[in-house]
Design a protein around this motif. Structure first.
Motif, mmCIF file in Angstrom:
data_model
loop_
_atom_site.group_PDB
_atom_site.id
_atom_site.type_symbol
_atom_site.label_atom_id
_atom_site.label_comp_id
_atom_site.label_asym_id
_atom_site.label_seq_id
_atom_site.Cartn_x
_atom_site.Cartn_y
_atom_site.Cartn_z
ATOM 1 N N PRO A 115 0.765 -1.071 -0.132
ATOM 2 C CA PRO A 115 0.068 0.041 -0.088
ATOM 3 C C PRO A 115 0.993 1.042 -0.368
ATOM 4 O O PRO A 115 1.898 1.426 0.297
ATOM 5 N N ALA A 116 0.228 2.433 -0.264
ATOM 6 C CA ALA A 116 1.154 3.107 -0.088
ATOM 7 C C ALA A 116 1.323 4.380 0.368
ATOM 8 O O ALA A 116 2.014 5.094 1.150
ATOM 9 N N LYS A 117 -0.336 4.063 1.011
ATOM 10 C CA LYS A 117 0.334 4.308 3.166
ATOM 11 C C LYS A 117 0.887 3.211 4.434
ATOM 12 O O LYS A 117 -0.273 1.974 3.854
ATOM 13 N N PRO A 118 1.728 3.607 4.983
ATOM 14 C CA PRO A 118 2.070 3.012 6.033
ATOM 15 C C PRO A 118 0.598 3.013 6.960
ATOM 16 O O PRO A 118 -0.059 3.386 7.325
ATOM 17 N N LEU A 119 0.478 1.359 7.547
ATOM 18 C CA LEU A 119 -0.808 1.260 8.503
ATOM 19 C C LEU A 119 -0.211 1.575 10.242
ATOM 20 O O LEU A 119 -0.740 2.236 10.506
#
Length: 322
Positions: free
Chosen positions: A274-278
């Protein structure tokens, strides 16, 4: 006598005839150059396999055009790209995992080579089995250790078949035989002051599928913990999907030693990060596990109250220093 306005018409000299012929020839060459260049450009745009103008002709046509003073500037032939030469394309985005060769990489587990297995951990069916059945705890450490002062990236894919406690990715400075408690300990930790084993010093990213009373908001979560203390979460978040019973979960973890930053990415829908980390948190791995060589691995744990016999496995894993 002739009137003053009359002129005597004389035939042109040989010099004049030759000069006019040269000028006309030059104009014809320039026109031909412009026409060939335009046709070549048009064909190349409409036909993918069109052959560009022969490069050997380009200097000749260009020189002919520049030597003729009557030819306007815009009619000069434009040199074509040589065959096989393409325009430079924008670089494609690459994750840190793809920039360097892996320190180690397991694309499936045909055997236990380059691994130290403890407790319930074993290799079966091309997978690393961390825990199978009830009340089990297992750990698997790579025989190649890492320097905690170096940045690294890791990626792995795991599957938990039925509801159970969960697994963890751990960096630790204890030993190659280190193993935590079963059940809520996820194979790496325990509640403090219970006398149960936990791995310390260590930093863990846990994937907890079972809600215990000390867990945040009593739900499944991904979290970062220190020194095997499963009750204290440096940062946590619900992944937004079930960590068990729905197939493989893909994980990417990046640690930046210079910025002291840890990022965790999780996906169940695809193998693309994903482009954004969790999760993003600030940690200094050297202060947590020490400055020597550290062990890096995966742990898993199941409990006695598990509804059915679960299996916690890892199907692929790699680590790359940056």
């Amino acid at each position: 006598m002739f009137a003053p306005s009359d002129r005597i018409t004389r035939p042109p000299s040989r010099w004049q005839v030759w000069r006019r012929g040269v000028v006309k020839a030059a104009v014809v060459v320039v026109a031909a150059a412009a026409g060939v260049s335009a046709i070549s450009a048009s064909n190349a745009a409409e036909t993918p396999n069109a052959v560009p103008l022969d490069a050997s002709l380009v200097p000749v046509l260009a020189n002919a055009a520049s030597s003729c003073t009557a030819a306007p500037e815009q009619t000069r032939a434009v040199p074509a790209l040589p065959l096989g030469v393409e325009q430079t394309q924008p670089p494609t985005f690459q994750t840190p995992m793809s920039k360097v060769a892996p320190l180690f990489s397991f694309k499936g587990f045909p055997d236990a080579a380059n691994l130290r297995l403890n407790g319930s951990a074993t290799v079966a069916g091309g997978r690393l089995v961390l825990a199978s059945g009830r009340d089990k705890a297992g750990s698997a450490w790579a025989t190649t250790r890492i320097d905690p002062s170096r940045s690294f990236s890791t990626g792995f894919s795991f599957e938990i078949t039925k509801i159970s406690d969960g697994i963890a990715f751990v960096v630790q400075g204890q030993s190659r035989t280190a193993r935590g408690s079963s059940g809520e300990g996820l194979g790496y930790g325990a509640r403090p002051n219970t006398g149960r084993p936990r791995i310390q010093p260590s930093l863990a990213v846990e994937f907890d599928a079972w809600a215990n009373r000390f867990d945040p908001v009593g739900r499944q979560h991904v979290a970062v913990t220190r020194n095997g203390d499963i009750t204290q979460h440096l940062v946590w978040k619900d992944p937004g999907f079930s960590l068990y019973g729905r197939g493989v979960v893909n994980v990417w973890i990046d640690y930046d030693a210079r910025l002291h930053r840890l990022r965790v990415y999780v996906s169940r829908t695809s193998g693309f990060r994903p482009a954004k980390p969790l999760l993003t948190t600030s940690v200094d791995l050297r202060l947590i596990v020490g400055t020597g060589q550290a062990y890096v691995g995966l742990t898993g744990g199941t409990g006695i109250t598990t509804v059915a016999d679960p299996v916690q496995t890892v199907v692929a894993w790699n680590v790359k220093l940056r």
